[in-house]
Design a protein around this motif. Structure first.
Motif, PDB file in Angstrom:
ATOM      1  N   ILE A 212       0.840  -1.203   0.000  1.00  0.00           N
ATOM      2  CA  ILE A 212       0.000   0.000   0.000  1.00  0.00           C
ATOM      3  C   ILE A 212       0.875   1.252   0.000  1.00  0.00           C
ATOM      4  CG2 ILE A 212      -1.637   1.327   1.375  1.00  0.00           C
ATOM      5  CD1 ILE A 212      -2.818  -1.340   2.320  1.00  0.00           C
ATOM      6  N   VAL A 213       1.915   1.220   0.840  1.00  0.00           N
ATOM      7  CA  VAL A 213       2.816   2.375   0.912  1.00  0.00           C
ATOM      8  C   VAL A 213       3.501   2.607  -0.431  1.00  0.00           C
ATOM      9  CG1 VAL A 213       4.884   3.303   2.012  1.00  0.00           C
ATOM     10  CG2 VAL A 213       3.193   2.071   3.381  1.00  0.00           C
ATOM     11  N   VAL A 214       4.047   1.521  -1.004  1.00  0.00           N
ATOM     12  CA  VAL A 214       4.764   1.648  -2.279  1.00  0.00           C
ATOM     13  C   VAL A 214       3.820   2.092  -3.393  1.00  0.00           C
ATOM     14  CG1 VAL A 214       6.102   0.402  -4.008  1.00  0.00           C
ATOM     15  CG2 VAL A 214       6.516  -0.020  -1.583  1.00  0.00           C
ATOM     16  N   LYS A 215       2.602   1.509  -3.406  1.00  0.00           N
ATOM     17  CA  LYS A 215       1.643   1.889  -4.453  1.00  0.00           C
ATOM     18  C   LYS A 215       1.239   3.358  -4.335  1.00  0.00           C
ATOM     19  CE  LYS A 215      -0.380  -2.671  -5.254  1.00  0.00           C
ATOM     20  NZ  LYS A 215      -1.588  -3.516  -5.108  1.00  0.00           N
ATOM     21  N   GLU A 216       1.106   3.836  -3.107  1.00  0.00           N
ATOM     22  CA  GLU A 216       0.754   5.244  -2.934  1.00  0.00           C
ATOM     23  C   GLU A 216       1.876   6.150  -3.423  1.00  0.00           C
ATOM     24  OE1 GLU A 216      -2.229   6.295  -1.940  1.00  0.00           O
ATOM     25  OE2 GLU A 216      -1.560   8.350  -2.337  1.00  0.00           O
ATOM     26  N   ILE A 217       3.109   5.739  -3.131  1.00  0.00           N
ATOM     27  CA  ILE A 217       4.250   6.518  -3.633  1.00  0.00           C
ATOM     28  C   ILE A 217       4.300   6.445  -5.152  1.00  0.00           C
ATOM     29  CG2 ILE A 217       6.765   6.680  -3.641  1.00  0.00           C
ATOM     30  CD1 ILE A 217       6.753   5.626  -0.789  1.00  0.00           C
ATOM     31  N   GLN A 218       4.020   5.263  -5.693  1.00  0.00           N
ATOM     32  CA  GLN A 218       4.003   5.113  -7.156  1.00  0.00           C
ATOM     33  C   GLN A 218       2.930   6.002  -7.787  1.00  0.00           C
ATOM     34  OE1 GLN A 218       3.489   0.834  -7.286  1.00  0.00           O
ATOM     35  NE2 GLN A 218       5.583   0.544  -8.009  1.00  0.00           N
ATOM     36  N   GLN A 219       1.759   6.022  -7.164  1.00  0.00           N
ATOM     37  CA  GLN A 219       0.684   6.848  -7.691  1.00  0.00           C
ATOM     38  C   GLN A 219       1.049   8.333  -7.646  1.00  0.00           C
ATOM     39  OE1 GLN A 219      -3.050   6.148  -5.750  1.00  0.00           O
ATOM     40  NE2 GLN A 219      -4.159   7.708  -6.932  1.00  0.00           N
ATOM     41  N   ALA A 220       1.690   8.730  -6.545  1.00  0.00           N
ATOM     42  CA  ALA A 220       2.099  10.128  -6.420  1.00  0.00           C
ATOM     43  C   ALA A 220       3.102  10.512  -7.501  1.00  0.00           C
ATOM     44  CB  ALA A 220       2.693  10.373  -5.041  1.00  0.00           C
ATOM     45  N   PHE A 221       4.075   9.617  -7.718  1.00  0.00           N
ATOM     46  CA  PHE A 221       5.082   9.934  -8.728  1.00  0.00           C
ATOM     47  C   PHE A 221       4.536   9.790 -10.141  1.00  0.00           C
ATOM     48  CE2 PHE A 221       9.041  11.123  -6.922  1.00  0.00           C
ATOM     49  CZ  PHE A 221       9.015  10.679  -5.620  1.00  0.00           C
ATOM     50  N   ASP A 222       3.512   8.945 -10.301  1.00  0.00           N
ATOM     51  CA  ASP A 222       2.888   8.829 -11.612  1.00  0.00           C
ATOM     52  C   ASP A 222       2.237  10.156 -12.004  1.00  0.00           C
ATOM     53  OD1 ASP A 222       0.085   7.241 -13.096  1.00  0.00           O
ATOM     54  OD2 ASP A 222       2.105   7.359 -13.926  1.00  0.00           O
ATOM     55  N   THR A 223       1.541  10.771 -11.022  1.00  0.00           N
ATOM     56  CA  THR A 223       0.949  12.091 -11.261  1.00  0.00           C
ATOM     57  C   THR A 223       2.026  13.136 -11.538  1.00  0.00           C
ATOM     58  OG1 THR A 223      -0.894  11.535  -9.811  1.00  0.00           O
ATOM     59  CG2 THR A 223      -0.540  13.869 -10.264  1.00  0.00           C
ATOM     60  N   TYR A 224       3.063  13.033 -10.766  1.00  0.00           N
ATOM     61  CA  TYR A 224       4.164  13.994 -10.920  1.00  0.00           C
ATOM     62  C   TYR A 224       4.805  13.860 -12.296  1.00  0.00           C
ATOM     63  CZ  TYR A 224       8.177  16.754  -9.285  1.00  0.00           C
ATOM     64  OH  TYR A 224       9.128  17.720  -9.114  1.00  0.00           O
ATOM     65  N   CYS A 225       4.927  12.606 -12.757  1.00  0.00           N
ATOM     66  CA  CYS A 225       5.518  12.392 -14.082  1.00  0.00           C
ATOM     67  C   CYS A 225       4.661  13.012 -15.187  1.00  0.00           C
ATOM     68  CB  CYS A 225       5.682  10.897 -14.336  1.00  0.00           C
ATOM     69  SG  CYS A 225       7.037  10.159 -13.432  1.00  0.00           S
ATOM     70  N   GLY A 226       3.317  12.913 -14.985  1.00  0.00           N
ATOM     71  CA  GLY A 226       2.445  13.525 -15.985  1.00  0.00           C
ATOM     72  C   GLY A 226       2.667  15.018 -16.126  1.00  0.00           C
TER      73      GLY A 226
END
Length: 455
Positions: A212-226
């Protein structure tokens, strides 16, 4: 090496799990570090949002907020190929960054609250993990010591049987002693598997929480990458690296590597042990394994009736048990030493009752002059019992003839085992009367020295 240091995974003295481990403390520390990481990431995204309004001033600051590598983590995380690769990419990118739009600031500000909420949830989960420490208190070491003692008794019984089977009582027959060993092993494995399951449970929960922690970080960086993809070539290169090395990172990769390296946890590839795979000294000895087992009926005293019981034939004894349950019913009701017995006649195939007679030898010490009548359900069943017992009693007789003189010369009072090794006197009362059974005449004398049977 995990467990108690033994290398053979199937040994009765091996334990595949840490019996003195403190997984709750280690996991609490791990997720506390995750909270520190999330705190740094929160700070990072907050500053990143402000940087969209004053990018030229803030880019340098952003590059130094997230530590390279993570602070206070030791060797918990991969130095390459894991979550820490992100920090290096952040540092390099902000050295070259120049511009950000106001729209980027708005999107980044939406990321921060989710990470803060996740960080608060982690604090509650850490308290829950600490409360599980009692699940890892165990008595595996105690049960192992009891198992070692039982195996030692089995070894002594096997040695005594090898020296002189005639001096070994029924309860010290290796087959009977092995039953006690397996009963103790079941207790040990039950305690061990309870502890094993506790480790698997906390590891499964920890893995799910970290995902859950890693996925949340992934989601945050996915938005940031956009947002970063709208930037120039430098921003596109940075976004591409994050997508491959962080967003594409399997959520369980860091966890799997962490569990594999840390000796406080159980490798998830290790299977729970089964009793049939456990090995120990004497397990496969021919003296510990029955030759035949099954139901028979034995004539009770005064010739009134037959009682059914479960019989087990070993290389040296015929044991009578109340039931066929060898897990709970471990002590035989009667044990006949084959060396002191021989077979008489048996019923023929035309009889309607299929019986055979077993007598104690006049030269025997335990069953002298006694006899036992057994009845089977069929002629075929009777014959397999009869032939197996006959073969063993004849072998015992030959061995006794060949070794009797040597045994008498070497035996002294100081070398004989104590009286508890001798079988109890199992007598079948004999009365002065005759009985006709299935057309056969059975005569008994007053001394109980034998039965003459005419089938």
């Amino acid at each position: 090496m995990r467990g108690n240091g033994q290398s053979d995974e199937n040994s009765a003295f091996f334990t595949p799990v840490p019996i003195n481990g403190n997984p709750t403390d280690v996991l609490s520390q791990r997720f506390s570090v995750w909270r520190k990481i999330l705190k740094e990431l929160i700070a990072y995204f907050e500053v990143a949002a402000s940087a969209q309004e004053a990018r030229s001033k803030e880019c340098f600051r952003l590059g130094g907020i997230v530590a390279v590598p993570f602070r206070d983590t030791g060797d918990m995380f991969l130095r390459q190929g894991g979550i820490q690769d992100t920090t290096i990419m952040l540092r390099d990118y902000h050295k070259q960054a120049t511009l950000h739009a106001a729209d980027a600031a708005r999107h980044i500000n939406e990321i921060v609250p989710r990470i803060k909420e996740l960080r608060r949830d982690l604090a509650l989960k850490i308290k829950e993990i600490k409360g599980l420490s009692g699940d890892f208190k165990n008595s595996v070491a105690k049960e192992q010591d009891l198992t070692k003692k039982q195996v030692a008794v089995l070894t002594e019984a096997l040695n005594a049987m090898a020296v002189n089977p005639h001096l070994v009582s029924g309860k010290y027959d290796p087959y009977i002693v092995k039953l006690a060993v397996e009963k103790q092993l079941r207790k040990q494995i039950e305690e061990e598997n309870y502890l094993h399951q506790a480790y698997l449970n906390i590891e499964t929960s920890g893995k799910a929480l970290e995902e859950i922690v890693v996925k949340e970080i992934q989601q945050a960086f996915d938005t940031y990458c956009g947002l970063l993809n709208r930037e120039g070539q430098d921003t596109l290169d940075f976004s591409h690296n994050l997508t491959i090395n962080l967003i594409g990172l399997p959520p369980a990769k860091e966890w799997d590597e962490f569990v594999r390296r840390d000796p406080n946890f159980v490798d998830p590839t290790i299977s729970v042990r089964k009793l049939e795979n456990i090995v120990y000294p004497g397990r496969d000895s021919s003296a510990t394994n029955p030759i035949r087992a099954g139901p028979l009926e034995r004539r009770t005293k005064y010739l009134k009736s037959y009682t059914s019981a479960w019989y087990v034939l070993t290389p040296t004894y015929l044991h009578e048990f109340k039931t066929s349950d060898r897990k709970n019913d471990l002590t035989p009701v009667m044990s006949l030493l084959l060396q002191d017995c021989h077979l008489s006649d048996h019923s023929d195939a035309s009889s309607h009752s299929f019986k055979f007679l077993m007598k104690g030898k006049q030269t025997g010490q335990f069953h002298r002059g006694h006899s036992w009548m057994f009845r089977a359900e069929s002629y075929e069943q009777m014959m397999v019992w009869y032939n197996d017992i006959k073969r063993l009693t004849e072998v015992s007789s030959d061995e006794e003839k060949n070794g009797k003189s040597n045994s008498l010369r070497t035996a002294t009072p100081s070398t004989r085992p104590s009286s508890e090794y001798y079988s109890r006197d199992l007598r079948t009362p004999v009365v002065k009367k005759s009985a006709s059974v299935d057309g056969s005449r059975l005569s008994y004398d007053s001394s109980g020295s034998g039965v003459e049977t005419n089938y």
